[in-house]
Motif scaffolding. Structure first.
Motif, PDB file in Angstrom:
ATOM      1  N   UNK A 147       0.845  -1.425   0.086  1.00 31.88           N
ATOM      2  CA  UNK A 147      -0.094   0.370  -0.049  1.00 31.88           C
ATOM      3  C   UNK A 147       0.550   1.324  -0.133  1.00 31.88           C
ATOM      4  N   UNK A 148       0.505   2.392  -0.768  1.00 32.93           N
ATOM      5  CA  UNK A 148       1.058   3.407  -0.504  1.00 32.93           C
ATOM      6  C   UNK A 148       0.126   4.843  -0.579  1.00 32.93           C
ATOM      7  N   UNK A 149       0.575   5.552   0.217  1.00 32.68           N
ATOM      8  CA  UNK A 149      -0.647   6.826   0.235  1.00 32.68           C
ATOM      9  C   UNK A 149       0.040   7.312  -0.515  1.00 32.68           C
ATOM     10  N   UNK A 150      -1.521   7.926  -1.078  1.00 33.48           N
ATOM     11  CA  UNK A 150      -1.388   9.102  -2.480  1.00 33.48           C
ATOM     12  C   UNK A 150      -1.422  10.669  -1.477  1.00 33.48           C
ATOM     13  N   UNK A 151      -0.158  11.642  -2.095  1.00 27.70           N
ATOM     14  CA  UNK A 151      -0.021  12.926  -1.118  1.00 27.70           C
ATOM     15  C   UNK A 151      -1.724  13.402  -1.505  1.00 27.70           C
ATOM     16  N   UNK A 152      -1.436  14.055  -0.514  1.00 30.32           N
ATOM     17  CA  UNK A 152      -2.477  15.157   0.539  1.00 30.32           C
ATOM     18  C   UNK A 152      -2.616  16.089  -0.896  1.00 30.32           C
ATOM     19  N   UNK A 153      -1.386  16.486  -1.484  1.00 26.20           N
ATOM     20  CA  UNK A 153      -1.359  17.564  -1.335  1.00 26.20           C
ATOM     21  C   UNK A 153      -1.697  17.981  -3.482  1.00 26.20           C
ATOM     22  N   UNK A 154      -1.646  17.305  -4.027  1.00 31.37           N
ATOM     23  CA  UNK A 154      -1.886  16.976  -5.711  1.00 31.37           C
ATOM     24  C   UNK A 154      -3.301  17.552  -6.063  1.00 31.37           C
TER      25      UNK A 154
END
Length: 236
Positions: A147-154
């Motif tokens: 699993x990976x986190x999608x950057x919040x600032x995109x």
């Protein structure tokens, strides 16, 4: 002599054995939002970092049928088939480095249309090994999902999400690294759009076969810290 012969046989068996693919995101069916890879039956790797296959390892040009909805700041989970593992005994099972990249789809295109060419890719994840007795051990071995986190600032919009797992058990010479790659089509919602990714790279173009993270003797690293190939990880 017997020990050397046994070791050579172990390496050869690992090189010849089938490995794995990343056919889908969790909650989706195989090859629905993930572009079908050329190794979908063979499970074999890409070894030429200068080939077009190093981008998404696609079986054929064009997009996947679907695009998966994901939330900025949320998790995206890839499913491995079979589990991430390199057969051939304990010595060859842990030497694989995992990374992930994203690419924003240009205005006027959709995730299904975009081929991912150009300097558009930014790294969102890089795992790092532990080192003991001159040998590395990576944390992704044996996992059925990662699993990976999608950057919040995109910014909101369509993206390609590229997973890359590189086996290094034969990487003491240039071209020995084995890449297992897939690209998913995703739509990111809920992002703040407050930061622009930097250190954009292209595939091919991001790597050289002689990069320290790709041409390396992982059996005796001399206590050196591992140096990943490619750009640094983008953070918000």
């Amino acid at each position: 002599m017997k020990a050397a012969a046994a070791f050579a046989l172990l390496v050869a068996s690992a090189q010849a054995a089938p490995h794995y693919t990343f056919p889908n995101l969790a909650g989706t069916s195989a090859w629905s939002s993930v572009r079908q890879t050329a190794n979908w039956q063979s499970n074999g790797p890409v070894t030429d970092v200068n080939s077009e296959a190093i981008r998404c390892y696609q079986r054929a040009p064009g997009g996947a049928p679907d695009t998966t909805q994901v939330k900025a700041g949320g998790q995206i989970t890839w499913v491995a088939n079979p589990n991430i593992y390199h057969p051939g005994g304990w010595l060859l099972t842990y030497f694989c480095t995992l990374s992930a990249y994203m690419a924003k789809v240009p205005s006027g295109q959709s995730a299904a249309d975009f081929d991912g060419s150009g300097k558009v890719w930014f790294k969102v994840y890089q795992d790092m090994p532990t080192s003991s007795g001159g040998q590395y051990t990576w944390p992704s071995n044996g996992k059925a999902q990662v699993s990976f986190t999608v950057p919040q600032c995109l910014a909101e919009g369509d993206y390609l999400f590229r997973i890359e797992h590189v086996a290094l058990h034969s990487a003491s010479a240039a071209g020995g690294a084995q890449f297992y790659i897939s690209c998913a089509q995703v739509h990111v919602s809920g992002g703040s759009g407050s930061a622009q990714p930097k250190d954009l790279v292209s595939f091919p173009g991001a790597y050289k076969a002689t990069d320290p993270g790709l041409m390396i003797n992982i059996y005796n690293n001399g206590g050196k810290a591992y140096q990943p190939a490619g750009p640094s990880v983008f953070t918000c």
